[in-house]
Design a protein around this motif. Sequence first.
Motif, short mmCIF file in Angstrom:
data_model
loop_
_atom_site.label_atom_id
_atom_site.label_comp_id
_atom_site.label_asym_id
_atom_site.label_seq_id
_atom_site.Cartn_x
_atom_site.Cartn_y
_atom_site.Cartn_z
N THR A 4 2.13 8.12 -0.32
CA THR A 4 2.38 7.32 0.87
C THR A 4 1.12 6.61 1.31
OG1 THR A 4 4.08 8.87 1.56
CG2 THR A 4 3.20 7.41 3.26
N ARG A 5 0.00 7.30 1.25
CA ARG A 5 -1.29 6.71 1.64
C ARG A 5 -1.64 5.53 0.74
NH1 ARG A 5 -4.79 5.45 5.36
NH2 ARG A 5 -6.93 5.74 4.77
N ILE A 6 -1.42 5.69 -0.57
CA ILE A 6 -1.71 4.61 -1.51
C ILE A 6 -0.80 3.41 -1.23
CG2 ILE A 6 -1.60 3.91 -3.95
CD1 ILE A 6 -2.49 6.81 -4.60
N ALA A 7 0.48 3.67 -0.97
CA ALA A 7 1.42 2.59 -0.67
C ALA A 7 1.00 1.85 0.60
CB ALA A 7 2.83 3.14 -0.53
N THR A 8 0.57 2.60 1.62
CA THR A 8 0.12 1.99 2.87
C THR A 8 -1.12 1.12 2.63
OG1 THR A 8 1.00 3.82 4.14
CG2 THR A 8 -0.67 2.47 5.22
N LEU A 9 -2.06 1.64 1.85
CA LEU A 9 -3.27 0.87 1.54
C LEU A 9 -2.92 -0.40 0.78
CD1 LEU A 9 -5.68 3.75 0.53
CD2 LEU A 9 -5.89 2.29 2.54
N ALA A 10 -1.97 -0.31 -0.16
CA ALA A 10 -1.57 -1.48 -0.93
C ALA A 10 -0.93 -2.55 -0.04
CB ALA A 10 -0.61 -1.07 -2.04
N LYS A 11 -0.08 -2.12 0.89
CA LYS A 11 0.55 -3.07 1.81
C LYS A 11 -0.49 -3.73 2.69
CE LYS A 11 5.02 -0.80 2.13
NZ LYS A 11 5.91 -0.04 3.00
N THR A 12 -1.43 -2.94 3.19
CA THR A 12 -2.49 -3.48 4.04
C THR A 12 -3.35 -4.47 3.26
OG1 THR A 12 -2.54 -1.45 5.34
CG2 THR A 12 -4.47 -2.87 5.49
N ALA A 13 -3.68 -4.13 2.04
CA ALA A 13 -4.52 -5.01 1.22
C ALA A 13 -3.83 -6.34 0.93
CB ALA A 13 -4.89 -4.32 -0.08
N SER A 14 -2.51 -6.30 0.80
CA SER A 14 -1.79 -7.54 0.51
C SER A 14 -1.75 -8.47 1.72
CB SER A 14 -0.37 -7.25 0.01
OG SER A 14 0.42 -6.73 1.06
N ARG A 15 -1.96 -7.93 2.92
CA ARG A 15 -1.92 -8.75 4.14
C ARG A 15 -3.30 -9.16 4.61
NH1 ARG A 15 1.65 -4.50 6.08
NH2 ARG A 15 -0.10 -3.82 7.30
#
Length: 75
Positions: A4-15
């Motif tokens: 979940t943490r990795i997914a959150t970081l990936a979403k944040t990085a894409s924005r």
Amino acid sequence: GLGTRIATLAKTASRTRASFHSYRTTWQTLNDAAGTSRVIARAVLGHTGAAISDTYSRTDAERARKAVGKAIPRL
């Protein structure tokens, strides 16, 4: 969890526009979550002292709660 943490970081990085230091923060935080030796993490980051590497580490409430739970015996 970690996924979940990795997914959150990936979403944040894409924005957001990621900086060089944001990758260092992600590396150190994920290594901490995985329980990797701080010595190894520092070597990869190219740091000689813990004080510098520690500035890149982040935690979340769940990891902090677990750490405190391990450190303090139940009364």
